[in-house]
Structures are given as structure tokens and as C-alpha cells.
Write a protein that holds these residues in place. Structure first.
Motif: not given
Length: 185
Positions: A90-91, A109-110, A112-113, A129, A132, A152
Motif C-alpha cells: 500500500a501507498d 495495493l491500496s 499505490t501509484n 486496489l 489506486t 480507483a
């Protein structure tokens, strides 16, 4: 190839090194800077990579299952066919990286770029996600069943022939995304 199981490399700088097929299971790699490192086929199961920076690093076929990648920064990293099952990421930032064919099942993957990421043929079943950024991502033929994509950003994403059955797309921005031939039922 070397065995660094459980090693404490916290805060190290690893530059232009060959660690191909090395064993880094349970290694403490927090705040490590990897630059042009060959980690192809390396075993990084349960490794702690929080706040690490990986630049132009080769992780093709590496095993990062159950690894902690919280707030890690990946730039120009190749994770093709890597195993990131149940990793926590994450992040972080993986923008522009290659994850084609990677196993990302049940990964978090919360926040996340992932903008511009190549996720062709990636396996993302049961992943989270939330919020995201997947703008301009390539998700052609990605397996995304039961994925959580709440909030997202999927603007301009290529989702051609992606399997999105049972996906939660609540609040997701799919503006100009290509969903042709995708499964959404």
C-alpha cells in the motif's frame, strides 16, 4: 547467488550488484536503495522492504510473496512473471514498471501509484486496489476476478479482454478506458 536469509541490510545502498537467484527470505531491507541491481529469480519471501527505493532493478521471476512493500518506490523496475502473492504494497509507487504476467493475487495495493504500469496477463484475483491510480495502465488479458477497485483511477487504461467478473468498481473512474471484449458479468 548467495544466501542472505534473515540478513539485516537496513539503510544500505546496493548499486550495480548481481544478486541473481539470491536468497533473501525474511531479510530486513527497510530503507535500502537498490540501483541497477540484478535480483532476477531471487527469493524475497516475507522480506521487509518498507520505504525502500528500487531504481532500474531487475526482479523478473523473483518471489516476493508475503513481502512488506509498504511505501516502497519502484522506478523502471521489471517484475515480469514475479510472484507477489499476498504481499502488502500500500501507498507505494510502481509507476512505469513492468509487471507483465506477475502473480499479484490477494495483494494489497491500496493507494499505490500504478500509472502507466504494464500488467499484461497479470493475475490479480482477489486483490485490493482501493483508491489506486491505474491511469494509462496496460491490463490486456489481466485476470482480475473478485478484485476490489473502489475509487480507483482507470482513466485511459487498456482493459481489453480483461476478466473483471465479480469486480467491485464502486466509484472507479473508467473515463476513456478501453473495456472492449472484457468480461464484466
Amino acid at each position: 547467488k548467495c544466501d542472505l536469509t534473515g540478513a539485516n541490510l537496513r539503510g544500505s545502498i546496493i548499486h550495480q550488484s548481481n544478486l541473481r537467484e539470491s536468497i533473501l527470505v525474511d531479510a530486513d531491507l527497510q530503507w535500502v536503495y537498490f540501483n541497477r541491481v540484478n535480483l532476477r529469480g531471487a527469493d524475497l519471501r516475507r522480506a521487509d522492504l518498507r520505504n525502500s527505493w528500487l531504481d532500474a532493478t531487475d526482479l523478473r521471476g523473483a518471489n516476493l510473496s508475503y513481502a512488506d512493500l509498504d511505501n516502497a518506490q519502484f522506478t523502471r523496475v521489471n517484475l515480469s512473471n514475479a510472484n507477489l502473492k499476498k504481499a502488502y504494497a500500500a501507498d507505494g509507487n510502481l509507476s512505469g514498471s513492468i509487471l507483465a504476467g506477475a502473480n499479484l493475487s490477494q495483494i494489497d495495493l491500496s493507494g499505490t501509484n500504478l500509472s502507466g504500469v504494464d500488467l499484461r496477463y497479470a493475475y490479480l484475483v482477489g486483490s485490493t486496489l482501493d483508491n489506486t491510480d491505474l491511469s494509462n495502465a496496460i491490463l490486456t488479458k489481466a485476470q482480475m476476478r473478485k478484485i476490489n477497485l473502489r475509487g480507483a483511477n482507470l482513466q485511459n487504461a487498456n482493459l481489453r479482454m480483461a476478466d473483471l467478473r465479480y469486480a467491485d468498481l464502486t466509484g472507479a473512474d473508467l473515463s476513456t478506458a478501453d473495456l472492449s471484449h472484457s468480461s464484466l458479468e
